[in-house]
Enzyme design. Structure first.
Site, mmCIF file in Angstrom:
data_model
loop_
_atom_site.group_PDB
_atom_site.id
_atom_site.type_symbol
_atom_site.label_atom_id
_atom_site.label_comp_id
_atom_site.label_asym_id
_atom_site.label_seq_id
_atom_site.Cartn_x
_atom_site.Cartn_y
_atom_site.Cartn_z
ATOM 1 N N HIS A 1 -63.000 -4.950 -69.788
ATOM 2 C CA HIS A 1 -64.312 -4.476 -69.347
ATOM 3 C C HIS A 1 -65.240 -4.419 -70.556
ATOM 4 O O HIS A 1 -66.177 -5.202 -70.658
ATOM 5 C CB HIS A 1 -64.173 -3.094 -68.695
ATOM 6 C CG HIS A 1 -65.480 -2.473 -68.298
ATOM 7 N ND1 HIS A 1 -65.765 -1.149 -68.547
ATOM 8 C CD2 HIS A 1 -66.553 -2.976 -67.664
ATOM 9 C CE1 HIS A 1 -66.971 -0.870 -68.075
ATOM 10 N NE2 HIS A 1 -67.472 -1.966 -67.532
ATOM 11 N N HIS B 1 -63.507 3.925 -69.668
ATOM 12 C CA HIS B 1 -63.998 4.121 -68.294
ATOM 13 C C HIS B 1 -62.852 4.201 -67.298
ATOM 14 O O HIS B 1 -63.015 3.882 -66.135
ATOM 15 C CB HIS B 1 -64.984 3.008 -67.940
ATOM 16 C CG HIS B 1 -66.044 2.829 -68.987
ATOM 17 N ND1 HIS B 1 -65.995 1.839 -69.949
ATOM 18 C CD2 HIS B 1 -67.151 3.555 -69.261
ATOM 19 C CE1 HIS B 1 -67.028 1.964 -70.771
ATOM 20 N NE2 HIS B 1 -67.746 2.994 -70.382
#
Lengths: 820, 178
Positions: free
Chosen positions: B108, B127
């Site tokens: 990501h 995250h």
């Protein structure tokens, strides 16, 4: 094996690439992105001067780099008829997301139509007409004239109430101010269509009637308020998955204490601490888990109440806070009315609330303290947020009102660090002529269709088959009614247009329903349609929307729509013009004249006719001005235009004047009445499992794009249903098994996802998925204003089959983050 | 050249559409000898398939059950781990089919993943994304738009473990080999 793209190199964006402003087409948050396009035979270089990131790409980039993009952010599309490379990557200068991408928005490029890379080949490229026993591609004139001729004949002979309309009212994706105005002008100005509904609910109504009736518009704060709040109170929302970058970029910093400097700078006269959070949800979600990691478990209060009892909790908090004297009496006195009446009617003791909600009295008391106990003599700032757990939950109207009561009583509307807001699903983009003629309650469209009402149905980017309640019955009846028309059309094959239309009208006398479907794909409800009109979506047209803090941006067109697909506003204009011709041909010049005023050539024409002339503050807003304001845009409503561009409004109600006739917000009586929607109590008694339902991080809406995305369909070939392992043992099922979920209203299927944190007897199923529609088992009970209750659904579960091949390689581990 | 253009177009459709080993940049811009490149993938440079180094990462004797063994591949700037899982998994190498190797930069935003041995998952502190070491690096939950890049491994008679390729784009580089 898990799906891998086996892409190990991507083209470098050259410094000369075209750069377009893009707001993510998906959720309410509306993250800023840029679309870069450049000719197919060119590529940038690794040297800083040779690429659009102005970065030396010869080495490994650091974390959170602006100079990296994933294969899902790349595609090869058509622009003005030529192949171009496309990269859609997040904008680190956008105040909404600060460079973050979600698992949905990060796939925007990959989810574009590409003939070269074979992505989204499900997109419609031509109008289709039911002909020769199937759907045949045809030209726009042919399709529009058939749709208009049938519709006009039915209206001329039977009246406008025989035309039923389902139409999106949102922004983003296939929505936008241009398109809601186009359809709105057609159905609310050229015609006055009462029998209409919105994309995700069976009537044309507000999801937050109560908040509006109380004078509190539901999107009244700004995202920065989540960074300034002392406490975030969130009910019925799983924001890490459904408003991802709002949560990550604005809630998490406050939970971590990273927004302390901002708090001290903006609110210098009071003490500050990192935020605490109260989460009201019958399910332990990944949001709860993430909050515990960020804030420490001691600063997270998860009120895991019995499903459907939110109203009781809210009334108890209201009662307790008032009894402690923690209300903002100055605010209540100056800006509200009927507080005394409400506090008297809504009395709920902690003990009684505990017995109904299943919570501990001390936890309710603790929540009240976190919300409203003064901090060293100063008022505590609490942001109240809610979404589908409240909106699609038990007793929508009263529960929504009870939450607004709490926010008003504590003076948390129109203030920094406050707000009482829905968190939202789609972005918004609503500008239409008045819908006041529809009445209240609005007609329950899906129920009327089931009862055989209506002769023609125009469906704009709605898929009832995946997203309505009582869906099993709806589909059964809808298939039958639309097949009557298909058979009539098949019988009239080879005849003249007049004989075809006669046959269709005759079929509608026998209960048949003629369906016109404007869509980007051939949807599930579209399988029943007779005329299908291909629509463009965000990126293929210029499109404006606003996000959950009313931030309006223009997504610039960066690629061509597939085939002859058009923006919905121009399709609506085409329908209107064809209707005018049809009425003229029927010798109805007065009716024909109503369809004038649709001579838009571009979506910008529709925007200027709609938003610019009709939205509050719209006179200050043009495409050029929005383009100049980039991905930060402005916050609606616009109040002027100056050197800095369009002047917006950071928060609503800062002057204490609310959206009522006298400007005072109104408290409401919200008495508890148990499970409110018809049929729910009986269903709960009879069936074993709560079939709670909602969204997942990976899937946007009903997967209309994601159903053609390999990364998503590899992970979820079927909708998951989360079950406690002990329930699984009792049912004799193991991970990945396909199970049938069934009750008296219908049945559906899902794959079992073991979930240790699930409560016994309480499952959670992915909503609106193509390969298993949870709506099949939701009964038809709605509230007094025709708001459906999706969340409180009960059914039994039984094994259908062992894990299918598509499931055998999947991970079924906990979704909760577990540091090493 | 017209004929070559057609071949490129055909090739692009084939390997970009179906997910075979592909190099988007080369595919879109060059007339690439895909079949030959595939045959010589570890040594051939400049073809449609990226040329990966064959690198000895460790010997089987160095691996301890379910303990990440730090490596770098395809170069020193690309951190990863080898894992001996103790039971055969899809894509597993070695005599027991239980040795896997993954990049440990989250696909990501490049945060370093930590390994949670108890449920054999990689976890991202940025995250909260999670990847399953036993399921080809499938993202269990998270914000990445791809599954975790896994190494193509080969174990020779001496127990030396070689990496010979990667099946997804590594975070932080637009070409897996710099």
């Amino acid at each position: 094996m898990a799906f891998k793209r086996h892409i190990d190199r991507l083209p470098i964006i050259p410094a000369s690439a075209k750069k377009h402003n893009v707001t993510c087409p998906y959720c309410i948050v509306g993250c800023g992105y840029h679309a870069f396009t450049w000719p197919v035979n060119e590529e940038g270089g690794k040297a800083a001067g040779e690429n659009a990131m102005a970065t030396d790409l010869s080495g490994q980039q650091p974390l959170a780099s602006d100079a990296w993009y994933s294969p899902a952010m790349y595609n090869l599309v058509k622009q003005d008829g030529r192949n171009v490379h496309l990269v859609v990557k997040p904008d680190r200068d956008c105040v909404v997301n600060g460079g973050l991408s979600s698992a949905r928005g990060g796939r925007t490029a990959e989810n574009r139509y590409s003939t070269a890379r074979q992505t989204q080949q499900q997109r419609l490229t031509d109008p289709l007409v039911w002909r020769y026993g199937t759907w045949q591609p045809t030209g726009w004139d042919d399709a529009l004239s058939l749709a208009a001729d049938v519709t006009a004949r039915i209206i001329a002979e039977h009246g406008e109430d025989e035309l039923f309309v389902s139409m999106f009212d949102h922004g983003g994706s296939a929505g936008g101010y241009e398109n809601t105005w186009g359809t709105g002008k057609l159905y609310f100005e050229a015609m006055k269509i009462r029998h209409c509904r919105i994309h995700n609910r069976p009537a044309y109504n507000s999801e937050v009637h109560a908040s509006r009736d109380m004078g509190v518009g539901e999107l009244n704060n700004c995202y920065e308020d989540a960074e300034l709040a002392d406490t975030i109170f969130v009910a019925g929302a799983n924001s890490l998955e459904t408003q991802t970058n709002y949560f990550l970029n604005h809630w998490v910093p406050n939970l971590r204490g990273a927004s302390m400097a901002k708090k001290r700078a903006q609110l210098p006269d009071e003490p500050h601490a990192p935020a605490r959070i109260v989460i009201v949800d019958p399910r332990r979600t990944v949001t709860v888990n993430a909050c515990e990691h960020e804030a420490g478990a001691e600063n997270v209060l998860h009120l895991q109440l019995n499903s459907g009892t939110d109203l009781v909790l809210l009334n108890a908090l209201f009662t307790y806070i008032a009894a402690q004297g923690w209300t903002d009496s100055t605010f209540i006195e100056a800006h509200t009315k009927e507080f005394d009446k409400a506090i008297k009617a809504n009395q709920m003791s902690l003990n009684e609330a505990a017995s109904i909600t299943g919570l501990k009295p001390d936890d309710i008391r603790k929540a009240a303290e976190w919300i409203a106990a003064p901090k060293e003599g100063k008022r505590r700032r609490t942001m109240f947020a809610y979404e589908k757990g409240i909106i699609w939950g038990n007793d929508n109207y009263s529960t929504n009102a009870a939450l607004v009561n709490l926010a008003l009583a504590t003076g948390n509307v129109g203030r920094e660090g406050g707000g009482c807001v829905r968190l939202g699903g789609h972005q918004e983009g609503y500008v239409r002529p008045s819908d006041g003629f529809i009445g209240r309650p609005a007609p329950y469209i899906d129920d009327l269709l089931i009862k055989g009402k209506g002769r023609v149905h125009h469906v704009w980017a709605c898929d009832h088959y995946k997203t309505t309640l009582n869906a099993a019955e709806f589909k059964r009846v809808y298939n039958r009614r639309t097949n009557i028309v298909k058979e009539a059309m098949d019988s009239a094959i080879g005849g003249t247009r007049e004989t075809l239309i006669d046959a269709i009208l005759e079929a509608t006398d026998k209960g048949g329903l003629f369906v016109v479907n404007a869509e980007i794909i051939h949807s599930q409800i579209g399988q029943a349609a007779h005329v299908i009109l291909p629509a463009a979506e965000s990126g293929e047209m210029n499109l404006t929307s606003m996000n959950g803090e009313r931030r309006m941006r223009l997504t610039e067109r960066y690629m061509d729509p597939p085939g002859s697909a058009k923006p919905d506003c121009l399709i609506a204009a085409g329908v209107a013009q064809a209707m005018g011709r049809s009425f003229a041909a029927l010798g109805q010049p007065k009716l024909a004249a109503k369809f004038e005023g649709f001579d838009w050539r571009t979506e910008e024409d529709a925007f200027m006719d709609g938003y610019h002339l009709h939205a509050g503050g719209g006179e200050h807003v043009t495409y050029d001005r929005l383009r100049a304001m980039g991905n930060n845009g402005f916050q609606e409503p616009a109040t002027g235009y100056g050197d800095e561009g369009i002047i917006g409004t950071k928060r609503l109600y800062t002057d204490g004047k609310f959206s009522t006739d006298d400007g005072r917000a109104t408290f409401m009586e919200t008495e508890w009445r148990g499970l409110q929607a018809p049929g729910k109590k009986e269903q709960k008694r009879k069936f074993r499992f709560l079939i709670n339902n909602g969204r997942s991080n990976l899937v946007w809406q009903n997967a209309f794009s994601d159903q053609d995305n390999d990364f998503v369909t590899d992970r979820y070939p079927y909708p998951f249903i989360e079950l406690h392992p002990d329930d699984m043992s009792e049912l004799g099922v193991t991970k990945g098994d396909l199970v049938e979920v069934y009750n008296d209203d219908g049945a559906t299927q899902a794959m079992v996802y073991p979930t240790g944190t699930a409560r016994r007897g309480e499952s959670f199923m992915l909503f609106g998925y193509p390969t298993g529609q949870q709506g099949n088992v939701i009964n038809n009970g709605v509230n007094e204003l025709v708001i459906p209750n999706y969340k409180q659904t009960w059914a039994n579960i039984r094994k259908l089959a062992g894990a299918p091949a598509a499931v055998s390689h999947l991970s079924f581990k906990s979704k909760e983050y577990r540091p090493g | 050249m017209r004929r070559c253009d057609k071949l490129i177009d055909k090739g692009r459709r084939q390997f970009l559409g179906t997910g075979a080993i592909a190099t988007v940049g080369a595919a879109a811009t060059a007339c690439a000898p895909t079949a030959q490149a595939d045959a010589n993938r570890a040594t051939h440079a400049g073809g449609a398939v990226l040329s990966y180094p064959r690198v000895r990462l460790a010997n089987m004797a160095e691996l301890k059950l379910n303990e990440p063994h730090n490596v770098n591949y395809p170069d020193e700037a690309a951190p990863g781990v080898l894992l001996k899982l103790g039971q055969p998994v899809m894509g597993g190498a070695g005599p027991d089919g239980d040795v896997v190797g993954f990049s440990v930069l989250c696909p990501h935003q490049g945060y370093p993943l930590s390994y949670h041995a108890e449920d054999r998952s990689f976890n991202c502190p940025g995250h909260y994304s999670r990847f399953d070491a036993e399921a080809g690096g499938q993202q269990i939950w998270g914000q990445a738009t791809q599954n975790l890049p896994q190494y193509l491994l080969r174990v020779d008679d001496k127990g030396d473990i070689y990496a010979e390729g990667v099946d997804e784009l590594l975070y932080g580089r637009l070409s897996n080999t710099l």
